[in-house]
Design an enzyme around this catalytic site. Structure first.
Site, PDB file in Angstrom:
ATOM      1  N   GLU A  81       1.626 -47.639  28.406  1.00 24.11           N
ATOM      2  CA  GLU A  81       2.276 -48.836  28.952  1.00 24.11           C
ATOM      3  C   GLU A  81       3.501 -49.288  28.170  1.00 24.11           C
ATOM      4  O   GLU A  81       3.907 -50.451  28.257  1.00 24.11           O
ATOM      5  CB  GLU A  81       1.276 -49.982  29.082  1.00 24.11           C
ATOM      6  CG  GLU A  81       0.152 -49.684  30.044  1.00 24.11           C
ATOM      7  CD  GLU A  81      -0.854 -50.804  30.147  1.00 24.11           C
ATOM      8  OE1 GLU A  81      -0.554 -51.933  29.714  1.00 24.11           O
ATOM      9  OE2 GLU A  81      -1.951 -50.541  30.647  1.00 24.11           O
ATOM     10  N   GLU A  98      -6.598 -45.992  34.139  1.00 26.75           N
ATOM     11  CA  GLU A  98      -7.258 -47.285  33.948  1.00 26.75           C
ATOM     12  C   GLU A  98      -7.313 -48.052  35.244  1.00 26.75           C
ATOM     13  O   GLU A  98      -6.295 -48.244  35.911  1.00 26.75           O
ATOM     14  CB  GLU A  98      -6.501 -48.157  32.938  1.00 26.75           C
ATOM     15  CG  GLU A  98      -6.996 -48.082  31.536  1.00 26.75           C
ATOM     16  CD  GLU A  98      -6.342 -49.135  30.677  1.00 26.75           C
ATOM     17  OE1 GLU A  98      -6.511 -50.333  30.968  1.00 26.75           O
ATOM     18  OE2 GLU A  98      -5.656 -48.755  29.726  1.00 26.75           O
TER      19      GLU A  98
END
Length: 427
Positions: free
Chosen positions: A126, A237
């Site tokens: 991220e 995720e």
């Protein structure tokens, strides 16, 4: 794309990985997990009542908590428990040199025991999102430029060349909004595979009730596939909280967590490489808000909080979700990528935040903590010693220090990954 690396993942083009995300610390955010802790978690995942095949673990750092560049003890735990690994080198801040040293040391130490056990190597988690206007507006402070991620990917390929991991695919994990951002195309081009993190629960500027959970997730997956072309897309995720605050129309409870598992997880398990968030996040008598753990953590139990058997999944539900899925075992794309998909607003909260890092140091009592710089937004955790994956700062009553040194960066994924899953409520 290095097709040879992709085809060699786990030694089989038909391999499909299924598992959970595991942080480097326990749920208090600073108690470091050791080999026995990881072994207990991996064993519990394999023996979850109502399931089978949860034999893979996604990590958030190569570094063992409390050390500078010693390889994570999750590696020998995985070898002992016959668990595959999606390795990650934390790529934001100043720790990458140590992460690379830990990777090199792990290869030297475990050698052939790692061969066939590594699903892939992720350079970062991220980082692009936290570096974007959306991420910055949401409160993140430390991300990474696309050019730096590309350079790090080259360094990892050089480090594994000629080793037991030479054929392992190298990729990057980020939010779907990062992948549809054209300024990040260089990272896409550099990757063997693409990891996407998506949480409809946090898309709080949209109609994000549980009845829209599957459609929002599938839209995120389709948008990602439309942006990355033929690159394999892995679900790195996703999840729905079992308890915690309400995000717009998204209510956190076990009934909704089960619905999301049935509608998003069940159609993709065994079809797409998937790492769920998360097995447990209450292993240190601290319950994050929201909490995503599907199994009790104190004590750790293989009896889940809701039925995981996928017995309630209808063929219509399964076909609807799986029709948008990409088979990302080492074989590449199974179904056609969506193209021309319009990008929609993601809301301010793309993911859960927090997570202890590779041994975050937090001193003082666990009181009321307010922290800034999470991957999704600012958050407040009450009754928790809190730390941030993005190495941001934290101010807390009774908490003296949140260390952001190279050895102690709080790096998690969407949710609290890196460390022991300290989940706090995204504001």
């Amino acid at each position: 794309m290095r097709s040879s690396g992709l085809l060699a993942l786990a030694g089989s083009a038909s391999a499909v990985y299924q598992g959970f995300n595991y942080g480097a610390t326990k749920s208090d955010g600073y108690t470091v997990r050791v080999q026995s802790d990881f072994e207990s978690l991996f064993s519990t995942a394999k023996n979850l009542v109502g399931t089978s095949g949860f034999t893979s673990a996604r990590l958030y750092t190569m570094i063992q908590g409390g050390t500078t560049n010693t390889p994570t003890s999750a590696i020998p735990a995985a070898i002992a428990q016959d668990t595959s690994l999606l390795l990650t080198l934390w790529a934001s801040g100043t720790t990458f040199t140590d992460e690379l040293a830990a990777l090199t040391s792990a290869i030297s130490t475990y050698g052939s025991e790692l061969s066939g056990r590594v699903a892939g190597i992720s350079v970062g988690s991220e980082d692009l999102y936290r570096n974007s206007p959306t991420g910055i507006a949401a409160g993140s402070t430390i991300g990474q430029e696309p050019s730096v991620i590309v350079d790090y990917i080259k360094q990892v390929r050089s480090a594994i060349s000629g080793t037991a991991l030479s054929s392992v695919g190298v990729g990057h994990v980020d939010t779907w909004t990062a992948w549809v951002n054209g300024s990040n195309d260089a990272v896409i081009n550099a990757c063997d595979w693409i990891g996407v993190d998506a949480y409809p629960y946090f898309q709080n500027t949209e109609s994000n009730g549980i009845e829209s959970g599957a459609s929002l997730f599938n839209e995120a997956l389709d948008n990602t596939k439309g942006a990355v072309g033929s690159k394999p897309v892995w679900i790195t995720e996703t999840g729905w909280p079992v308890s915690g605050k309400t995000e717009n129309l998204a209510v956190a409870n076990t009934a909704n967590a089960k619905t999301y598992w049935d509608q998003v997880g069940c159609p993709n398990f065994g079809v797409v490489n998937t790492w769920w968030y998360t097995l447990e996040d209450t292993d240190n008598s601290a319950t994050p808000n929201p909490s995503f753990g599907i199994a009790p953590g104190t004590p750790l139990s293989s009896t889940p909080l809701f039925d995981l058997s996928c017995s309630n999944v209808t063929s219509a539900t399964s076909s609807s979700a799986s029709s948008t899925a990409t088979s990302s075992g080492a074989g590449g794309v199974k179904s056609a990528s969506a193209t021309g998909v319009a990008v929609v607003s993601s809301g301010s909260g793309l993911s859960p935040s927090g997570m202890g890092g590779s041994g975050a140091n937090v001193t003082g009592s666990a009181a009321t903590a307010t922290a800034t710089g999470s991957s999704s937004s600012n958050y407040t955790a009450t009754g928790l010693s809190t730390s941030l994956k993005s190495t941001a700062s934290a101010t807390a009553t009774g908490v003296t220090t949140v260390s952001s040194s190279a050895a102690n960066i709080l790096a998690g994924s969407f949710i609290a990954a890196f460390g022991g899953l300290i989940m706090a409520a995204a504001l």
